[in-house]
Motif scaffolding. Sequence first.
Motif, short mmCIF file in Angstrom:
data_model
loop_
_atom_site.label_atom_id
_atom_site.label_comp_id
_atom_site.label_asym_id
_atom_site.label_seq_id
_atom_site.Cartn_x
_atom_site.Cartn_y
_atom_site.Cartn_z
N ALA A 290 -7.84 -2.05 1.38
CA ALA A 290 -6.73 -1.17 0.99
C ALA A 290 -7.21 0.23 0.64
CB ALA A 290 -5.97 -1.78 -0.20
N ASP A 291 -8.47 0.37 0.29
CA ASP A 291 -9.01 1.70 0.00
C ASP A 291 -9.44 2.43 1.27
OD1 ASP A 291 -9.09 1.75 -3.04
OD2 ASP A 291 -10.09 -0.15 -2.59
N MET B 218 4.00 13.56 -7.36
CA MET B 218 4.23 13.77 -5.93
C MET B 218 3.53 12.73 -5.07
SD MET B 218 3.33 17.74 -6.18
CE MET B 218 3.39 18.04 -4.41
N GLU B 219 4.20 12.35 -4.00
CA GLU B 219 3.55 11.44 -3.05
C GLU B 219 2.52 12.16 -2.19
OE1 GLU B 219 6.01 9.73 0.08
OE2 GLU B 219 4.45 8.27 0.58
N ARG C 291 3.84 8.12 8.75
CA ARG C 291 5.30 8.23 8.74
C ARG C 291 5.76 9.59 9.23
NH1 ARG C 291 6.14 7.30 2.99
NH2 ARG C 291 6.70 9.48 2.86
N LEU D 70 5.87 6.47 -5.73
CA LEU D 70 6.95 7.45 -5.85
C LEU D 70 7.54 7.84 -4.49
CD1 LEU D 70 5.30 9.72 -8.58
CD2 LEU D 70 6.89 7.82 -8.90
N GLY D 71 7.12 7.16 -3.44
CA GLY D 71 7.61 7.46 -2.11
C GLY D 71 8.81 6.61 -1.72
N ASP E 44 0.81 -1.22 0.00
CA ASP E 44 0.00 0.00 0.00
C ASP E 44 0.85 1.27 0.00
OD1 ASP E 44 0.97 -0.39 2.55
OD2 ASP E 44 -0.86 0.28 3.56
N CYS E 45 2.13 1.15 -0.29
CA CYS E 45 2.96 2.35 -0.31
C CYS E 45 2.71 3.18 -1.56
CB CYS E 45 4.45 1.98 -0.24
SG CYS E 45 5.14 1.39 -1.79
N HIS E 46 3.15 4.41 -1.54
CA HIS E 46 3.06 5.25 -2.73
C HIS E 46 4.19 4.88 -3.68
CE1 HIS E 46 2.85 8.69 -5.39
NE2 HIS E 46 1.69 9.00 -4.87
N ARG F 176 0.09 6.56 3.33
CA ARG F 176 1.04 6.10 4.35
C ARG F 176 1.85 7.23 4.98
NH1 ARG F 176 2.52 0.36 4.62
NH2 ARG F 176 4.59 1.02 5.26
N GLU G 86 9.16 4.25 0.29
CA GLU G 86 8.95 2.84 0.65
C GLU G 86 8.94 1.91 -0.56
OE1 GLU G 86 6.23 3.35 4.59
OE2 GLU G 86 5.57 4.33 2.77
N ARG H 77 -2.98 -7.30 -2.08
CA ARG H 77 -2.68 -6.47 -0.90
C ARG H 77 -2.70 -4.98 -1.26
NH1 ARG H 77 2.63 -7.55 0.72
NH2 ARG H 77 3.01 -9.07 -0.92
N ALA H 78 -2.38 -4.67 -2.50
CA ALA H 78 -2.44 -3.27 -2.95
C ALA H 78 -3.87 -2.83 -3.20
CB ALA H 78 -1.61 -3.09 -4.21
N GLY H 79 -4.82 -3.76 -3.13
CA GLY H 79 -6.23 -3.38 -3.25
C GLY H 79 -6.91 -3.85 -4.52
N ASP I 199 -4.67 -0.75 11.13
CA ASP I 199 -5.47 -1.27 10.01
C ASP I 199 -6.57 -2.21 10.52
OD1 ASP I 199 -3.84 0.15 8.32
OD2 ASP I 199 -2.73 -1.60 7.59
N ARG J 170 8.97 12.22 -13.28
CA ARG J 170 8.15 11.20 -12.65
C ARG J 170 6.79 11.03 -13.34
NH1 ARG J 170 10.37 14.48 -9.12
NH2 ARG J 170 8.40 15.51 -8.64
N ARG K 219 -7.85 3.36 3.80
CA ARG K 219 -6.59 3.74 4.44
C ARG K 219 -6.28 5.19 4.14
NH1 ARG K 219 -7.65 -0.40 6.32
NH2 ARG K 219 -6.53 -2.37 6.24
#
Lengths: 579, 579
Positions: free
Chosen positions: B546-547, B409-410, B556, A49-50, A45-47, B552, A52, A540-542, B570, A167, B549
Motif C-alpha cells: 500500500a505504500d 487537502m487531498e 482519477r 478527505l477525497g 487506499d483512498c484519501h 489515487r 472515494e 489493505r490500507a497498509g 498495482d 477538515r 502507490r
Amino acid sequence: MDKILRIDMGAPGGPKAIIGPLGPYTGMGGRGMTSMVVYEEVPADCHPLGPENKFVIAPGMVTGSPASTSGRISVGCKSPLTGGIKEANAGGQAGQVLARLGYAAIILEGAPAAGAMYKIVINAQGVEISDATPYQGLRNYDLAEKIKAEYSDKVAMISIGPAGEMRMAAASVAVTDREFRPARHAGRGGVGAVMGAKGVKVIVIDDTGMKMRKPKDPERFKAANKQFTQGLRQHPVTGEGLPTYGTNVLTNVVNEAGAYPAFNFSQGQYDKASLISGETFAELQIRRGGNPTHGCHRGCAIQCSGIYVDKDGNFLTKQPEYETVWSHGGNCGITDPDAICRLDFLDDDIGLDTIDMGAAIGVAMEAGIIPVGDAEGAIRLVDQEVGQGTPLGRILGGGAASTAKAFGMERAPVVKGQAMPAYDPRAVKGVGVTYATSTMGADHTAGYAVATNLLKVGGDVDPLSADGQIELSRNLQIATAALDATGFCLFIAFAILDQQETFDAMVEIINGMFDINLTGDDVVALGKKILSMERDFNKRAGFTAADDRLPRYFRREALTPHNVVFDVTDEQLDSLYNW
Amino acid sequence: MDKILRIDMGAPGGPKAIIGPLGPYTGMGGRGMTSMVVYEEVPADCHPLGPENKFVIAPGMVTGSPASTSGRISVGCKSPLTGGIKEANAGGQAGQVLARLGYAAIILEGAPAAGAMYKIVINAQGVEISDATPYQGLRNYDLAEKIKAEYSDKVAMISIGPAGEMRMAAASVAVTDREFRPARHAGRGGVGAVMGAKGVKVIVIDDTGMKMRKPKDPERFKAANKQFTQGLRQHPVTGEGLPTYGTNVLTNVVNEAGAYPAFNFSQGQYDKASLISGETFAELQIRRGGNPTHGCHRGCAIQCSGIYVDKDGNFLTKQPEYETVWSHGGNCGITDPDAICRLDFLDDDIGLDTIDMGAAIGVAMEAGIIPVGDAEGAIRLVDQEVGQGTPLGRILGGGAASTAKAFGMERAPVVKGQAMPAYDPRAVKGVGVTYATSTMGADHTAGYAVATNLLKVGGDVDPLSADGQIELSRNLQIATAALDATGFCLFIAFAILDQQETFDAMVEIINGMFDINLTGDDVVALGKKILSMERDFNKRAGFTAADDRLPRYFRREALTPHNVVFDVTDEQLDSLYNW
C-alpha cells in the motif's frame, strides 16, 4: 430500521438522495453497520478527505426502542487521523430519533462542489437538502440556537463546528442531548473532518409523528429490559459511582494506582489530582446549583452525565468526562475546574476531540509553546488558534501526532496517529495492549481493560504485569465491538461483566426485539466479525504489525511511581487476533 | 578509507568519539555504507528523531581518488519525512576530503543533552568535538563565513541551517563546494532534521597533509579513468547539454513532452516555461557575467553546476537545478528567474530540500495561503515563516505532505510522504513507477526513467504507455543503488547507459582502485543487495504494498495535454522487486 439513506454529495446539479433497502447490511447496526459499509464500499487506499471515502451514520441495533440505555449512534469512515477504518460513537438524542424514522444508516458519498455546504433535514416526509452556507463558520452552540429557532428543540442535530469545516484531523461530530445542547460527540479519529469534506454542516432529524420502535416479542423484551435495568441499578459502578460523580470518579482511582499520565505521560501520579477529581467536581456542582446526575439521552438508567455551571449558576458546559479532565487538566498541569470546563466547552463548540486536543496541548507545552499549567494560554490556543484556524491552530487541530511532528519531537503519546487517553499503558498494561492493537488507534473504549486491571470488574488482572493482558484485551475488544453494534452504552459493560444475569438480560432484549435466539456465543461471533472486517480494511490500507505498537519510548522510559515500562512483547501483541 | 568514526552524542559527560575498523562494512561506500549501517544497527520501528536512530555519512567507494566525477557523499538514517530508510547524497568537497582522511563513515549515535549543540572537527590529527551553541540559529552561508574565518576555505564543511536545528522534515544537509559555498545539499527526506536531533550543527573536515587516495593498480586505474572521461565528454548530455545549460536544460524538454507538472500537478504543460528554461538562464548568466559551466567538486568532467549573479553581477545563488526551477517556478506559476534563484538561495541558506519546499508552496497556493504566482509571497514564506520557525513555517518546513495535511487537502503529490519532483508520473510513467516503488519515497534520482522515456538514453520506452515501465524502472533502480555506492555522480548514467565502453571503463576504475575483478553482474548484484536491505528495513518499519502507490488522484484525474492517467497496475507495481 428497514432503509438506508444514501446521498451523493457530488451528483451533477447538486446532492442527490436515494432511499433504499438494507440489502447486505440487514441486521447490522451501530459500529457493525458503519464498519461493514466502509469495509465493503470504501477503497482502503483512498484519501480520507477525497471523494472515494464515505461517511456513515448508524443507530445501534436496538436504538430507538424502549431498551434501557441504548441511545448510541455510530459514525464511521476512513480516518484522516489514523489512515485506517474509524468508528466513533456518541450518546445524545440523534440515534433514537433517526432509528424511529426507520433509517439504519445514512451514507454520505462523493465530494461536493468546491465551497458548497449543505444542511440535510430528515423527517417523516422524507429528506431535504439545502444550502447551508449561511451557517458557515458557526460554532456548534450558535448553530444549535439557529436550528432550534428554525425547527424547535424537539428535533435532534448532528453537526460539525469550524474544526470539521476546516477538515482538521481532530475534528469531532456533535450530537445534541436532551436539552438540545451539542454536547455529545463522536470525538475520535477526525470523523468531523470527513463530514466536512462531504460538505455537510448539519443534519436535522425530526421524528415528529413517529413512534418508538416496537419489539417483535414485546413480553420477552419487557421482562428482559426490566431485569437489565435492575442489573444496572444494583452494580456499584453503574448504580452509584457513575450517577454520583460521572466518569470523573476515575481521577482518584487511576491516580492512586499510579497510572495517571501527568504532564504528557512523564509521570504516573499527579500530586494535585484531588483538585480535579469527580468528588471535587460533584461537590462544587451541588454547591453551585449544577447537576452531576443527568442522562445524555432519554431512557438512560445510568445518568453519568451532568450539567456544569459557573459560580453564578450559569451553564458552562456539560459535566466533562474523566478523559477530558485528564487531557486538559492533569496532562497539562491545569487544576482550575472552571478552566477545564471552559476548554471542554470550547472543544464541543468548535467541534474537537477533547482527548486529542488536550494531548496536543500537553505536547505543545513540552515544546515550550505555552508554559506548563498555563490555563489561560490553553484556552487561547483552543479558542483563538484552533477555533480561528491559524497556522498554529491547524497544527494543534491535527492532534497530538501533528503537534509533535511540527515541533520535531519524539514524545508523541499516540498509536496509529491517535492520542492515548487518560491511562498510562505502562501501569495499566491491559489498556496498553488495547491501545497498541485496536483497529482504531489508541482508544480506551475499544477494550477497556482498566475495568479488570484497576476496578476489578470482570476479574482481576495485575495492571503492572504483562501476564494475562492479551487475553483480557482480546476478550474486551471482541465484546466491545459487538456492544458498539447494539446501541447500548459501553458503560453497561461494568454490570454485564460482573453479573451474568445482566448479560443474559441484554442478550434477551435483542432477542425480544427481533424475535431471534442469539446466545452469548453469537455475540462473540458478531464482535469477531466486526473486528475482522476492520482489521482487513486496515491491512489493505497498509497497516502491519509495526502499527500495532506503542511508541518505543514507552519501553525505554520508566514511569513513576512504579518504575515500570511497557513490557508486553511484540510476539504477544501479534497474537491478539489469533482466534 | 579503513576506519569508521563513531560518536555517541549522548555519552555521559558529553559526546564521545571512537575510531574503529570497518569490520562488516569493509568494501562498502556511499549509499551502500549508509544503508547497510542503518539496516544493521537502527531499530526499524524507532522514532527518526529519537536516540535510537543513527546518522551516517559516507563517501563513495572511489571518492577521494583521481577517478573522474566521483566526489559524491551520502548521508543516511531513518527518515522523519518518509518513516523509512533514507539515503541522500550531494556533491561538493566533503566526500573527497573525508575519504582522503581515511574515513569510510561517520556514524552519529544517541541523543545529546537538551539544548546541546556541537561542532565536530576532523583532521589528520584526529577528532575534536566542541560546543557550537555560539553558531545556533545561523544560516548556512553565515556559518560558512565564520568557519572560513576560523579555518580557511581549504577545509570542507557539512552543516545544517535553522531548518535542521528545528528538526523540520524537509531539512537538508549542506555541503560546501569548491568556493566554500554551502550550495550542495543532501536534500531529501529530512536528513538535516536527524543531524539536528543528534545535536550537530557543523562538521569541519580538513585534509591538510593528506594525499589523494591511491589506486592499488595505478596503471589499470589510469587507463580506465582516461577512457571514462573521454566517454563523458563525447556523450551529448554529459559533454554538451549539462555543461552548457546545467540540469535546467530539461525545462523545455519535459514541457514539450507534456510531462511538466505545472500548478501543483494540475496540468502537464506550462505556457510560460520558456521564461525559466535552461537556455534562458544560461543566456542571462553569460550576459550578466555569471558562469553556467562550473564543477561542484574538484575533478568533475561534466561541470553541470554554475554561478548565478544578479543584474549587478553579485552572487545570488549557485545555478539552480531543473527540479528547483520547476518546484519554485512552474509549479507555482513564478516566472522571474531572480525570484526563483532567491528561493534557491534561501533554501540552501536555511537548509531545506528545494523539491519538498517548492511542492509545499504549490500546495499552500492551492490552499489559498498566498496567490498562485506570488513570487514575493513565496520568498516571504521561506524566509520569514520557515526560516523563523513560525507555526506556518513549521507546517511548510514539514514539506508538501505536512502542508496538505494541515490544510485538509487531498491533492498532496507525495509518495511515502515525500514530494514528487519535476516529472508528472502520468506522462513519464517509468518515473511514476520509480516514485511509487522506490525505497526512498517519490524520488526521480532513484531510477531516472526520464532518460529512457523522454531523452531516449539507454533505449526508448514510450512514456505514455504502461508497457515496459516496470522493467525499465527496476533496472535503473538497481543500477542507481550501485552507482550511489561508488561515489560517481549519477549524471555519468547518461554516458554509461548509452556507451558500453564507458560503462566498462567505470567498472575498470573500481577494479583498478581495489585490484579486483568486478563484472557488470557484480555491479547489478551490489545494487540488488542495497535495495534488498533498504526494502527489508522499510518492511520492518511497517511499509507494505500500500505504500508503493501513487495517490489515487493520479489514477482519477487526467493530465493535459495527453489526457493520461497513471495506469500501471498495482500488480505490475508489486512485481518490481521480483528478481
